[in-house]
Each structure stands twice: as C-alpha cells, then as structure tokens.
Write a protein that holds these residues in place. Structure first.
Motif, PDB file in Angstrom:
ATOM      1  N   ALA A  14      10.482  -0.380   0.199  1.00  0.00           N
ATOM      2  CA  ALA A  14       9.791  -1.562  -0.317  1.00  0.00           C
ATOM      3  C   ALA A  14       9.349  -1.250  -1.738  1.00  0.00           C
ATOM      4  O   ALA A  14       8.645  -0.266  -1.965  1.00  0.00           O
ATOM      5  N   HIS A  16       7.690  -2.450  -5.574  1.00  0.00           N
ATOM      6  CA  HIS A  16       6.744  -3.304  -6.295  1.00  0.00           C
ATOM      7  C   HIS A  16       5.711  -3.934  -5.363  1.00  0.00           C
ATOM      8  O   HIS A  16       5.408  -5.115  -5.468  1.00  0.00           O
ATOM      9  N   ILE A  17       5.164  -3.129  -4.448  1.00  0.00           N
ATOM     10  CA  ILE A  17       4.069  -3.582  -3.593  1.00  0.00           C
ATOM     11  C   ILE A  17       2.798  -3.540  -4.430  1.00  0.00           C
ATOM     12  O   ILE A  17       2.482  -2.533  -5.049  1.00  0.00           O
ATOM     13  N   ARG A  18       2.050  -4.609  -4.458  1.00  0.00           N
ATOM     14  CA  ARG A  18       0.937  -4.776  -5.376  1.00  0.00           C
ATOM     15  C   ARG A  18      -0.336  -4.110  -4.843  1.00  0.00           C
ATOM     16  O   ARG A  18      -1.259  -4.781  -4.387  1.00  0.00           O
ATOM     17  N   ALA A  24      -2.274   3.177  -0.461  1.00  0.00           N
ATOM     18  CA  ALA A  24      -1.121   3.202   0.441  1.00  0.00           C
ATOM     19  C   ALA A  24      -0.955   4.579   1.076  1.00  0.00           C
ATOM     20  O   ALA A  24      -0.608   4.685   2.256  1.00  0.00           O
ATOM     21  N   ALA A  50      -3.420  -2.166   3.172  1.00  0.00           N
ATOM     22  CA  ALA A  50      -2.128  -1.505   2.995  1.00  0.00           C
ATOM     23  C   ALA A  50      -1.337  -1.430   4.296  1.00  0.00           C
ATOM     24  O   ALA A  50      -0.144  -1.144   4.269  1.00  0.00           O
ATOM     25  N   PRO A  53       2.026  -4.313   4.760  1.00  0.00           N
ATOM     26  CA  PRO A  53       3.375  -4.060   4.236  1.00  0.00           C
ATOM     27  C   PRO A  53       4.044  -2.833   4.854  1.00  0.00           C
ATOM     28  O   PRO A  53       5.266  -2.814   5.036  1.00  0.00           O
ATOM     29  N   THR A 107       1.309  -0.972  -9.086  1.00  0.00           N
ATOM     30  CA  THR A 107       2.219  -1.266  -7.981  1.00  0.00           C
ATOM     31  C   THR A 107       2.732   0.059  -7.428  1.00  0.00           C
ATOM     32  O   THR A 107       2.567   1.108  -8.054  1.00  0.00           O
ATOM     33  N   HIS A 109       5.935   1.985  -4.700  1.00  0.00           N
ATOM     34  CA  HIS A 109       7.172   1.926  -3.931  1.00  0.00           C
ATOM     35  C   HIS A 109       6.960   2.754  -2.666  1.00  0.00           C
ATOM     36  O   HIS A 109       6.550   3.911  -2.742  1.00  0.00           O
TER      37      HIS A 109
END
Length: 139
Positions: A14, A16-18, A24, A50, A53, A107, A109
């Motif tokens: 995944a 560009h997770i904001r 995370a 977190a 996602p 962001t 990854h």
C-alpha cells in the motif's frame, strides 16, 4: 507475488498512506510473525487509526493467496511487515502579518508478506520476556 522453490510468498503493498511512519510501525510491530487470524483479531481490537489500512492490506494479501495460488487462509502467517517513508505533502498555514508557516503532512508505504506456515521451518516466534530487570534477578 514472490515465488521461491520452498514456499510461495504473497506480497501486498500500500503506497501513499496518509499517516506518519511512527504511527504505522506501532501497529505493524504487533502483527509481525503472527498468524493471519491472530493478526485480524489484534487489528480489529486495537484503538489506533493505523489499524484500518493495515487490516485491509492483510485481508487483500490473504485473498490474493487464496484466489491466485489456492492457499488456505488458516495456514498463512505474516512473515514480513515493514513501513517505509513516503513523499511528504508540503502545505502552508497562513499566519499573522502575511507570513506563512510550513506544514508537512507525511505519508508512508506499507509492505506485508504472507507465507504458508506448514512449509516454513525458519519461523521465529516471539519469546517470553525475562522476569528480572537485572542479571542477578533472572532465574
């Protein structure tokens, strides 16, 4: 998907997770080396933003393993989970007297690799923490 002669490894990514990598990683560290079902239970009960996602990513990797290779979801475990930094979105916050303060929105990854447990012989499970703080307290 990575294929080795020993066992198939299913990779899901995944980008560009904001959220920041620190937030995370706090969640990813809890699901690393866990079975697929344990990881889902942990992620559903943790109160962090977190988790969602990462839960989607693990579910997607397991669905890919089931559909593309025909692996049973009950035999899968998270063999590798990592969080890397992504691009930083740069914004500006208007301030007094025409100034602008910079705002950085990070962001990340997230990479998840699932592997079949029955074929994996080199799994290292987390050990119990030692009892005492000092060497002479441990028995």
């Amino acid at each position: 998907m990575e294929k080795n002669s020993s066992s198939p490894k299913i990779r899901a990514l995944a980008k560009h997770i904001r959220m920041s990598t620190h937030r995370a990683r706090r969640v990813i560290d809890q699901v690393r080396n866990r079975s697929y079902e344990q990881a889902l239970m942990i992620l559903e009960l943790m109160p962090y933003r977190a988790c969602y996602p990462i839960l989607q990513l693990i579910s997607s990797a397991a669905a890919n393993a089931n559909h593309n290779i025909g692996l049973n979801k009950a035999n899968l475990f998270v063999s590798r989970a990592e969080v890397n930094e992504g691009a930083i979105l740069k914004r500006s916050q208007p301030r007094a007297q025409g100034r602008g303060y910079p705002i950085q929105k990070p962001t990340c990854h997230i990479t998840i690799v699932l592997e079949e447990r029955s074929r994996s012989n080199n799994l290292i499970m987390p050990t119990e923490p030692k009892k005492g703080k000092y060497v002479w307290d441990r028995k």
